[in-house]
Design an enzyme around this catalytic site. Structure first.
Site, PDB file in Angstrom:
ATOM      1  N   HIS A 183     124.132  43.176  35.528  1.00 27.07           N
ATOM      2  CA  HIS A 183     124.272  43.377  36.966  1.00 27.07           C
ATOM      3  C   HIS A 183     123.606  42.216  37.684  1.00 27.07           C
ATOM      4  O   HIS A 183     122.574  41.707  37.227  1.00 27.07           O
ATOM      5  CB  HIS A 183     123.601  44.700  37.337  1.00 27.07           C
ATOM      6  CG  HIS A 183     123.047  44.722  38.726  1.00 27.07           C
ATOM      7  ND1 HIS A 183     121.719  44.467  39.001  1.00 27.07           N
ATOM      8  CD2 HIS A 183     123.640  44.953  39.917  1.00 27.07           C
ATOM      9  CE1 HIS A 183     121.532  44.538  40.303  1.00 27.07           C
ATOM     10  NE2 HIS A 183     122.653  44.833  40.889  1.00 27.07           N
ATOM     11  N   HIS A 243     130.910  45.590  32.539  1.00 30.79           N
ATOM     12  CA  HIS A 243     130.879  46.521  31.402  1.00 30.79           C
ATOM     13  C   HIS A 243     131.809  45.979  30.313  1.00 30.79           C
ATOM     14  O   HIS A 243     133.022  46.176  30.383  1.00 30.79           O
ATOM     15  CB  HIS A 243     131.366  47.909  31.832  1.00 30.79           C
ATOM     16  CG  HIS A 243     130.476  48.600  32.807  1.00 30.79           C
ATOM     17  ND1 HIS A 243     129.277  49.166  32.432  1.00 30.79           N
ATOM     18  CD2 HIS A 243     130.607  48.849  34.127  1.00 30.79           C
ATOM     19  CE1 HIS A 243     128.707  49.719  33.498  1.00 30.79           C
ATOM     20  NE2 HIS A 243     129.486  49.542  34.542  1.00 30.79           N
ATOM     21  N   HIS A 289     116.196  36.246  30.583  1.00 27.28           N
ATOM     22  CA  HIS A 289     114.950  36.129  31.350  1.00 27.28           C
ATOM     23  C   HIS A 289     114.544  34.665  31.540  1.00 27.28           C
ATOM     24  O   HIS A 289     114.059  34.291  32.607  1.00 27.28           O
ATOM     25  CB  HIS A 289     113.816  36.897  30.653  1.00 27.28           C
ATOM     26  CG  HIS A 289     113.793  38.348  30.981  1.00 27.28           C
ATOM     27  ND1 HIS A 289     113.030  38.864  31.997  1.00 27.28           N
ATOM     28  CD2 HIS A 289     114.449  39.398  30.453  1.00 27.28           C
ATOM     29  CE1 HIS A 289     113.203  40.178  32.065  1.00 27.28           C
ATOM     30  NE2 HIS A 289     114.067  40.545  31.134  1.00 27.28           N
ATOM     31  N   GLY A 334     128.664  55.298  55.161  1.00 35.05           N
ATOM     32  CA  GLY A 334     130.111  55.202  55.306  1.00 35.05           C
ATOM     33  C   GLY A 334     130.691  53.879  54.856  1.00 35.05           C
ATOM     34  O   GLY A 334     131.673  53.399  55.421  1.00 35.05           O
ATOM     35  N   SER A 342     127.842  41.076  44.805  1.00 38.68           N
ATOM     36  CA  SER A 342     127.270  41.948  43.778  1.00 38.68           C
ATOM     37  C   SER A 342     128.267  42.107  42.647  1.00 38.68           C
ATOM     38  O   SER A 342     129.482  42.095  42.869  1.00 38.68           O
ATOM     39  CB  SER A 342     126.904  43.306  44.356  1.00 38.68           C
ATOM     40  OG  SER A 342     128.051  44.011  44.720  1.00 38.68           O
ATOM     41  N   ARG A 370     121.817  38.829  48.433  1.00 39.41           N
ATOM     42  CA  ARG A 370     122.231  39.244  49.771  1.00 39.41           C
ATOM     43  C   ARG A 370     121.334  38.618  50.843  1.00 39.41           C
ATOM     44  O   ARG A 370     120.197  38.216  50.565  1.00 39.41           O
ATOM     45  CB  ARG A 370     122.172  40.776  49.871  1.00 39.41           C
ATOM     46  CG  ARG A 370     120.809  41.328  49.541  1.00 39.41           C
ATOM     47  CD  ARG A 370     120.792  42.848  49.372  1.00 39.41           C
ATOM     48  NE  ARG A 370     119.471  43.311  48.974  1.00 39.41           N
ATOM     49  CZ  ARG A 370     119.078  43.452  47.704  1.00 39.41           C
ATOM     50  NH1 ARG A 370     119.895  43.211  46.713  1.00 39.41           N
ATOM     51  NH2 ARG A 370     117.842  43.836  47.429  1.00 39.41           N
ATOM     52  N   ASN A 376     132.511  51.239  51.958  1.00 43.48           N
ATOM     53  CA  ASN A 376     133.760  51.355  51.204  1.00 43.48           C
ATOM     54  C   ASN A 376     133.472  51.985  49.844  1.00 43.48           C
ATOM     55  O   ASN A 376     132.811  51.394  48.997  1.00 43.48           O
ATOM     56  CB  ASN A 376     134.386  49.971  51.039  1.00 43.48           C
ATOM     57  CG  ASN A 376     135.724  50.046  50.346  1.00 43.48           C
ATOM     58  OD1 ASN A 376     135.793  50.131  49.124  1.00 43.48           O
ATOM     59  ND2 ASN A 376     136.789  50.045  51.121  1.00 43.48           N
ATOM     60  N   HIS A 384     113.528  60.742  35.253  1.00 38.80           N
ATOM     61  CA  HIS A 384     113.751  61.989  34.516  1.00 38.80           C
ATOM     62  C   HIS A 384     113.988  61.749  33.026  1.00 38.80           C
ATOM     63  O   HIS A 384     113.766  62.627  32.206  1.00 38.80           O
ATOM     64  CB  HIS A 384     114.888  62.802  35.132  1.00 38.80           C
ATOM     65  CG  HIS A 384     116.220  62.123  35.096  1.00 38.80           C
ATOM     66  ND1 HIS A 384     116.575  61.117  35.965  1.00 38.80           N
ATOM     67  CD2 HIS A 384     117.284  62.282  34.277  1.00 38.80           C
ATOM     68  CE1 HIS A 384     117.805  60.717  35.680  1.00 38.80           C
ATOM     69  NE2 HIS A 384     118.257  61.396  34.667  1.00 38.80           N
TER      70      HIS A 384
END
Lengths: 296, 296
Positions: free
Chosen positions: A126, A116, A163, A280, A112, A130, A282, A193
């Site tokens: 991004h 920036h 794209h 949990g 992944s 996987r 990293n 939101h």
């Protein structure tokens, strides 16, 4: 998958997929370092070209990963992570994960990245691909682009180029993929939101297992490789094209506000972030997607 | 509360509480503007003294509020909001809210603030007090302080001063309040994935209704007023004491990273933020707590 499916750690594609994600990581990092080397003019050309630093981590429950971070002159912060972990899903997750209700064991391997750039003229991007194994096994992934000024003609041009690369990768495997996965991306990268999308989209897919009649999961793996290669072809080229443009302080301030939205999405909605923090994972690796600097 | 409890909008304390929160808002904003006026030296003393700007908003379901924001020379960003809203809790919330399972109607009125000073030597602080009415009625609130360098002697001194003000307010009402509400604050303002507290704490309380035998909810209201006044006494005084100190670029960078943690808490864990966004509250008002600038 049948009852006789192999256990997560023994899946025949597990080590092949892991090796591919590692190789893709190497190629992505090399491409980003080439962008750093090629910066010849512009606001930060006097800084030294950046290089990735790598930190490996182990997960107490099993497996681990390597976090690669570069804070350079083109990329204010770019993180490329690979990880291969295994363990058991907690009861709260089992019912949401295909194949985990009968047997909580899983293996997950992937790559992944979030980039920036310093320049508000260079879009943020991004990508993630996987391979997950429970009693079922599937590929997932995608990539999306976030220009800072979503209505500028240059941004629309960059997004169209981005794209197009994904569409070529999709069309080579299944003509229904691109429209379906583009829509999935638009729905996923939406901030309810704010009533706004994160950027100008891309593709997003999940639970892709044994979808190609006669070809099996190897075909899904081949598609997932092509998604990674499409990103590798398209994004560093967009960076190279835009990185020499100058920008105004107003564009920088607007970039910081847009990055605030990016942080909102990742902390409020991103499945990988929330999943990772709750299981949990990293913390530094999970939150590497957060922007180097943001404003509200 | 008895079966004969008044409906949310008719609670005898509703308008009195709203008037108090408005008055407290006025006094807090005046105190912060006095801090702005009093800045006589230091890195940003040449900027003009800041003033609050106020924006009112209406909620389609009923009620509204006023958002006050100041971006000044002492405060990089400080927001003080008041709101009084009413409506019905959605089914997913009813079972979590006292008194809402039998009747989903509610009224909520309160004041909340978050102050992000420019100086890394001046702690960030938060305060909120509120009155909620369903078929039950209760006060809640608290305040906490987040120095940027949590182990510096000056930070410990500021935190002790801040806690002492709240302890005096608590002790005047109930000797069990301060230890209980201090612990509640420590537990609430904790980032589990970072395994760290947000800052140096304060107090936090909720569901305080009719807790004082013989005095009823008026005593809880009096306590809540004293919590607001304790914050008003303590925090602007800490700002005044620290705001003339110079700071280094390293302290500023560390402040931006600490603010990143603040954003993580607010977006991942803060009940008010998550509640507000999920119930269609005013986004700008809810997210006003986010730092003006942050880094990861």
């Amino acid at each position: 998958m049948t009852e006789a499916a192999p256990l997560p750690l023994d899946h025949p594609l597990a080590s092949t997929a892991e090796a591919w994600f590692t190789q893709l990581r190497d190629r992505l990092c090399a491409a980003f370092e080439s962008n750093e080397d090629a910066l010849a003019s512009g606001p930060h050309a006097d800084l030294p070209a950046g290089r990735f630093t790598y930190t490996s981590w182990k997960r107490p429950e099993g497996g681990g990963g390597t976090m690669g971070v570069m804070r350079g002159r083109v990329f204010e912060k770019v993180g490329v992570n690979i990880s291969t972990v295994h363990g058991e899903f907690s009861p709260e997750f089992r019912s949401h994960i295909p194949g985990a209700d009968e047997d909580p064991r899983f293996m997950a391997t992937g790559v992944s990245l979030v980039a920036h750039p310093r320049s508000p003229r260079v879009p943020t991007a991004h990508m993630n691909t996987r391979f997950i194994v429970t009693r079922k096994a599937w590929f997932g992934g995608g990539g999306d682009i976030t220009p800072m000024n979503v209505t500028a003609p240059e941004s629309l041009e960059d997004a169209a180029f981005f794209h197009a690369a994904f569409q070529r990768a999709c069309d080579a495997h299944d003509p229904t993929y691109y429209p379906r996965f583009k829509q999935w991306c638009d729905e996923y990268f939406y901030l309810p939101h704010r009533k706004e999308t994160r950027g100008l989209g891309g593709i997003f897919y999940d639970w892709l297992g044994d979808r190609t009649p006669g070809h099996g999961i190897e075909a899904d793996f081949a598609f997932t490789k092509d998604v990674g290669l499409a990103f590798l072809d398209a994004y560093p080229a967009i960076v190279a094209k835009r990185m020499h443009e100058a920008w105004t302080p107003e564009e920088r301030q607007h970039q910081l506000l847009r990055r605030g939205r990016y942080a909102e999405f990742n902390l409020l909605h991103d499945r990988g972030t929330v999943f990772g923090l709750k299981t949990g994972g990293n913390v530094e690796a999970i939150l590497m997607s957060l922007p180097p600097e943001a404003a509200w």
